[in-house]
Motif scaffolding. Sequence first.
Motif, PDB file in Angstrom:
ATOM      1  N   SER A   6      13.226  18.470 -42.974  1.00  0.00           N
ATOM      2  CA  SER A   6      11.888  18.468 -43.575  1.00  0.00           C
ATOM      3  C   SER A   6      11.310  19.879 -43.628  1.00  0.00           C
ATOM      4  O   SER A   6      11.468  20.652 -42.685  1.00  0.00           O
ATOM      5  N   THR A  51      11.888  20.321 -52.140  1.00  0.00           N
ATOM      6  CA  THR A  51      11.026  19.986 -53.275  1.00  0.00           C
ATOM      7  C   THR A  51      10.618  21.260 -54.017  1.00  0.00           C
ATOM      8  O   THR A  51      10.592  21.295 -55.242  1.00  0.00           O
ATOM      9  N   PHE A  67       5.666  27.004 -58.285  1.00  0.00           N
ATOM     10  CA  PHE A  67       5.716  27.026 -56.827  1.00  0.00           C
ATOM     11  C   PHE A  67       4.319  26.776 -56.291  1.00  0.00           C
ATOM     12  O   PHE A  67       3.329  27.219 -56.873  1.00  0.00           O
ATOM     13  N   SER A  68       4.247  26.040 -55.170  1.00  0.00           N
ATOM     14  CA  SER A  68       2.946  25.837 -54.535  1.00  0.00           C
ATOM     15  C   SER A  68       3.093  26.051 -53.042  1.00  0.00           C
ATOM     16  O   SER A  68       4.115  25.682 -52.450  1.00  0.00           O
ATOM     17  N   LYS A  78       1.166  24.644 -50.943  1.00  0.00           N
ATOM     18  CA  LYS A  78       0.786  23.402 -50.278  1.00  0.00           C
ATOM     19  C   LYS A  78       2.038  22.615 -49.894  1.00  0.00           C
ATOM     20  O   LYS A  78       3.009  22.574 -50.640  1.00  0.00           O
ATOM     21  N   LEU A  98       3.496  19.063 -49.229  1.00  0.00           N
ATOM     22  CA  LEU A  98       3.357  17.601 -49.300  1.00  0.00           C
ATOM     23  C   LEU A  98       4.742  17.029 -49.022  1.00  0.00           C
ATOM     24  O   LEU A  98       5.643  17.170 -49.850  1.00  0.00           O
ATOM     25  N   ALA A 142      13.965  12.840 -49.141  1.00  0.00           N
ATOM     26  CA  ALA A 142      13.091  13.174 -48.026  1.00  0.00           C
ATOM     27  C   ALA A 142      13.910  13.872 -46.947  1.00  0.00           C
ATOM     28  O   ALA A 142      15.080  13.551 -46.754  1.00  0.00           O
ATOM     29  N   ASN A 182      16.951  29.135 -47.651  1.00  0.00           N
ATOM     30  CA  ASN A 182      15.715  29.300 -48.420  1.00  0.00           C
ATOM     31  C   ASN A 182      14.687  30.171 -47.667  1.00  0.00           C
ATOM     32  O   ASN A 182      14.820  30.451 -46.486  1.00  0.00           O
ATOM     33  N   LYS A 183      13.672  30.474 -48.428  1.00  0.00           N
ATOM     34  CA  LYS A 183      12.553  31.306 -47.946  1.00  0.00           C
ATOM     35  C   LYS A 183      13.004  32.742 -47.697  1.00  0.00           C
ATOM     36  O   LYS A 183      12.596  33.403 -46.730  1.00  0.00           O
ATOM     37  N   ASP A 239      12.150  35.225 -49.143  1.00  0.00           N
ATOM     38  CA  ASP A 239      11.047  36.188 -49.281  1.00  0.00           C
ATOM     39  C   ASP A 239      10.378  36.495 -47.947  1.00  0.00           C
ATOM     40  O   ASP A 239       9.676  37.494 -47.813  1.00  0.00           O
ATOM     41  N   LEU A 240      10.609  35.644 -46.943  1.00  0.00           N
ATOM     42  CA  LEU A 240       9.973  35.872 -45.642  1.00  0.00           C
ATOM     43  C   LEU A 240      10.914  36.661 -44.722  1.00  0.00           C
ATOM     44  O   LEU A 240      11.202  36.256 -43.596  1.00  0.00           O
ATOM     45  N   SER A 261      14.829  31.948 -52.775  1.00  0.00           N
ATOM     46  CA  SER A 261      13.394  31.901 -52.505  1.00  0.00           C
ATOM     47  C   SER A 261      12.758  31.026 -53.561  1.00  0.00           C
ATOM     48  O   SER A 261      12.714  31.379 -54.742  1.00  0.00           O
ATOM     49  N   ALA A 262      12.298  29.843 -53.105  1.00  0.00           N
ATOM     50  CA  ALA A 262      11.639  28.946 -54.046  1.00  0.00           C
ATOM     51  C   ALA A 262      10.333  29.569 -54.508  1.00  0.00           C
ATOM     52  O   ALA A 262       9.859  29.301 -55.616  1.00  0.00           O
ATOM     53  N   LYS A 263       9.829  30.428 -53.697  1.00  0.00           N
ATOM     54  CA  LYS A 263       8.537  31.038 -54.021  1.00  0.00           C
ATOM     55  C   LYS A 263       8.695  32.059 -55.145  1.00  0.00           C
ATOM     56  O   LYS A 263       7.979  32.028 -56.143  1.00  0.00           O
TER      57      LYS A 263
HETATM   58  N1  LIG Z   1       7.423  31.536 -48.445  1.00  0.00           N
HETATM   59  C1  LIG Z   1       8.093  30.518 -48.904  1.00  0.00           C
HETATM   60  N2  LIG Z   1       7.664  29.257 -48.679  1.00  0.00           N
HETATM   61  C2  LIG Z   1       8.353  28.230 -49.109  1.00  0.00           C
HETATM   62  C3  LIG Z   1       9.533  28.390 -49.824  1.00  0.00           C
HETATM   63  N3  LIG Z   1      10.010  27.185 -50.163  1.00  0.00           N
HETATM   64  C4  LIG Z   1       9.138  26.270 -49.681  1.00  0.00           C
HETATM   65  N4  LIG Z   1       8.150  26.912 -49.049  1.00  0.00           N
HETATM   66  C5  LIG Z   1       7.055  26.221 -48.395  1.00  0.00           C
HETATM   67  O1  LIG Z   1       7.558  25.361 -47.399  1.00  0.00           O
HETATM   68  C6  LIG Z   1       6.824  24.163 -47.318  1.00  0.00           C
HETATM   69  C7  LIG Z   1       7.687  22.967 -47.468  1.00  0.00           C
HETATM   70  O2  LIG Z   1       8.225  22.950 -48.737  1.00  0.00           O
HETATM   71  P1  LIG Z   1       8.797  21.613 -49.416  1.00  0.00           P
HETATM   72  O3  LIG Z   1       9.490  22.075 -50.623  1.00  0.00           O
HETATM   73  O4  LIG Z   1       7.766  20.607 -49.574  1.00  0.00           O
HETATM   74  O5  LIG Z   1       9.809  21.178 -48.328  1.00  0.00           O
HETATM   75  P2  LIG Z   1      10.786  19.928 -48.359  1.00  0.00           P
HETATM   76  O6  LIG Z   1      12.095  20.397 -47.910  1.00  0.00           O
HETATM   77  O7  LIG Z   1      10.739  19.282 -49.668  1.00  0.00           O
HETATM   78  O8  LIG Z   1      10.205  18.999 -47.248  1.00  0.00           O
HETATM   79  P3  LIG Z   1      10.284  17.397 -47.124  1.00  0.00           P
HETATM   80  O9  LIG Z   1      10.007  16.834 -48.458  1.00  0.00           O
HETATM   81  O10 LIG Z   1       9.328  17.029 -46.085  1.00  0.00           O
HETATM   82  O11 LIG Z   1      11.675  17.138 -46.691  1.00  0.00           O
HETATM   83  C8  LIG Z   1       5.767  24.240 -48.425  1.00  0.00           C
HETATM   84  O12 LIG Z   1       4.543  24.692 -47.859  1.00  0.00           O
HETATM   85  C9  LIG Z   1       6.315  25.326 -49.345  1.00  0.00           C
HETATM   86  O13 LIG Z   1       5.255  26.047 -49.958  1.00  0.00           O
HETATM   87  C10 LIG Z   1      10.010  29.734 -50.036  1.00  0.00           C
HETATM   88  O14 LIG Z   1      11.044  29.988 -50.623  1.00  0.00           O
HETATM   89  N5  LIG Z   1       9.232  30.764 -49.538  1.00  0.00           N
END
Ligand SMILES: Nc1nc2c(ncn2[C@@H]2O[C@H](COP(=O)(O)OP(=O)(O)OP(=O)(O)O)[C@@H](O)[C@H]2O)c(=O)[nH]1
Lengths: 700, 166
Positions: free
Chosen positions: B12, B17, B28-29, B31, B33, B60, B115-116, B118-119, B144-146
């Motif tokens: 999670s 997503t 990209f958001s 937030k 959810l 999920a 992922n991520k 960018d951080l 980086s999804a962002k």
């Molecule tokens: N900085 C940054 N934040 C990210 C990135 N990808 C996702 N996030 C953040 O991480 C959080 C979770 O992202 P989701 O995409 O909802 O994660 P998920 O894997 O779908 O989570 P579940 O549906 O609960 O399994 C959100 O607040 C996103 O904004 C990224 O590449 N960089």
Amino acid sequence: MRSAQPRKPVDDLAELRRLINQPERDKLRDLRDRLDDKEQRAHEVAAILPEAVTLSGDRSEELTRALRPAVEGSVRESIEKRPEVFIDALHPIIGSVVRRSIAESLRTLLQSLNQSLEQSFSWQGLKWRFEALRTGRSFAEVVMLRSLVYRVEQIFLIHRETSLSLLHLSADPAAAQDSDMVAGMLSAIQDFSRDSFKTGKDEALEEFRIGELQVWIAPGTHAYLAAAIRGNPPRELRAALEDAIERVHVLRGSALAKFNGDAAQFESLRPELEPCLRGQYQAKKTSAGTNRAWLALALGAGLVVAALIVGIQSEMRWQDFVRQLNAAPGIAVTQAEKGWISKSRVAFLRDPEVADPAALARAAGINPSRIRFEWKDYLALDDASVLRRFEKRFGKPAGTKLDLTNGALEIRGAVPYEWLARVQQDGIQSPGITSITDKDVKVTYDPDLALGRFRRAFSPPAGVIAKMENGTLLVAGTAPYEWLAPVRENAAKLPGISRISEEHLQVAYDPKLVLQRFSDRFSLPDTVNATMKDGILVLSGEAAHAWLMRVRPGAPTVPGIKTIDERNLTDLDLRAFQQSKSVIESAFVYFLVNKDNFATEGFAALSRLPDEIRRCLTAATRLGLEIQIEVRGSADAVGSGKRNAELSQRRAEAVRDFLVNCGFEPSLFKTMGLGAPPAADQPAPEQADRRTAFKVVPKS
Amino acid sequence: MIQNKVCLLGTSGVGKTSLVAQFVHSMFSDKYLTTVGVKIDKKIVQVDGTEVMFVIWDLAGDDDFQRLQTSYLRGTSGYLLVADGTRRVTLDQALELQKRVAETLGATPFVLALNKADLAPQWEVDEAQISALAAQDFTVIKTSAKEGAGVEEAFAHLARRMTASA
Ligand SMILES: Nc1nc2c(ncn2[C@@H]2O[C@H](COP(=O)(O)OP(=O)(O)OP(=O)(O)O)[C@@H](O)[C@H]2O)c(=O)[nH]1
Ligand SMILES: [Mg+2]
């Protein structure tokens, strides 16, 4: 018994104290008792505990904090020991959690479906949309309100394994086609419900409702149909859906099983599913409004056009089907009526051996259950049908070529004997065949079948081994002659046997039967006794020469007789001949001195001679001999040699003349004048020299 | 056109997503959810000149509260295994999850997305570990999804792996 005594002051004080303290003391005792009695204390705490807990909770978190470890511990223990209590208790909550989760998925699905509906631009749709705008109701609501009983809005054919959309049909062609995602979501919903409610693998969700839409699922082995329906569909719709998914599997079952992601190949199934996109509208209430009338008219016209298109398509399919049916060998269509509401009807003559008309209908895109097939059996006489019937009845051996032209069957190539025999016997009775030619066939014989025929015809006795080799029947072992004889004569006449080899065969002869054969053939005379010894025919007794002459060369040809032993057999004719010959040759006819007149001593011989000569002639004829009798005249030594020679000649001739007079041919006799015997020292007139003697000789 | 079902798997909050949103909608958001059940999206991708449709199942997250529902995996042609580079533990969980998935699906093409990206300052996964995974024939891609970096690439690699195994 107590007597009255004077009271003491101390006693009074005690009495007073007792009176004053007694109530307190009683209370104290009560209190102590209460404190000592656990049961009582429990009752009392129970009475005030709820209030106390409430009070404590109102004031601070302290009690909660204090209780937490104990409560948690006991809960954990309880769950470990008796989980079912908790399951029962939690069940309603879990249910609602699951429901919420499904609702989430359904909401997304509904959005997708609604989106496509919203984008529909049918004329009626526009009308409803306008009404929705005007009244402020939702579009879907208006649709429901307006006369719709039900309408199948969308049909999805979804691959079970991959959840991918194979085919999507929409009642409204303009609707957005986001079938791929919807297919996924439908599958997900089913997976989810199945996993959450732990139903069996094959118990899928069959129906569910999302807002105004119902989704019906018709499951199949490799794919399922999902129909999104607005309104209240009738139960028949389920049957139609199940029918459709079944047809889909029949038509493309293997393609479904091997589906690799390419959905284009299922486009051909669209006509199968189209009938499921159906709907029903309530009967319109009659209205005087011109607007409504116009609307009805337009609707009517639209329906007519649609019906026309559907009708023409259906008619074309029908025509096509009838044409194909008529073209199929062995079917002759006599009548065909397309039924629009009732069933269609096709009447035809049908050869029982030909293609299934229902299959032809299916191939032409017509549901065979919508056709009434009426047929009468007949025998088709076109060459193809006749040949097919012939082949079905007789089969067609590999290597055999069959040509049928106008009923004349020509057989060529290699043909097994048994097959040909059957065809030659019964083939001409096969309807439609007028003649059979087999002059160019090469008949082949199965050695086993040939051997079988031989066995059936001759039932070989134990001890005989028979086998076939390149058309030759090899017989080995030991066989009685009587069995072998007909085999030798007839086996090679059996089909598949060209000759017989007895190379390794020993023939056994039964002596009794050999003798029987012998006597049957030569009619054994009573005077002959015959026995068999080691293949030798031993004859004894007496037999006519003619019989012997037949037996000598003939007997060894009798099977079982190698040679004849006839040392003890007398030739009756030879013996008679030899006897007569010696009688004749020992007869003498005497003459008078110096004369050719018979002396009386000669009469005896003369009287016996004719009979004996006759007997000798008969025997000679039987023996196949031609004889001559030399009549030898002689004289005594008296007189000159010349005279004696003359005299002896005359004497021989006199005897001959006598015998010719008795009836014999003159040529039988050969007269010889021998003269006198060589002279002795003193010639004497010996009677014995004045005579004629005889000698039987072969005719020169 | 060939359709393929692909799944996104991972703990999670690793950004599954978000990766789909970036890949499909270029959005990209910040937030968060959490996904309930499954979300389905689609996108047409080019593989060696031919077009292939990805039907993307965003599942999920798999964690202690919510086990992965394996029935969702049925018929999957390939999957993107997602871990959050700033949380070392999510990589271990992803590898653990991969083993479980392989038991259900058998050998199925997948790509590991860290992922991520960018951080960078909070990054917890070191290069040595990445090369160790690469040595095990894992395709590892930092995404980086962002900011969108590596996202297209990750899906493209997956597509290529899928065609190679088909
Ligand atoms: N900085 C940054 N934040 C990210 C990135 N990808 C996702 N996030 C953040 O991480 C959080 C979770 O992202 P989701 O995409 O909802 O994660 P998920 O894997 O779908 O989570 P579940 O549906 O609960 O399994 C959100 O607040 C996103 O904004 C990224 O590449 N960089
Ligand atoms: Mg998510």
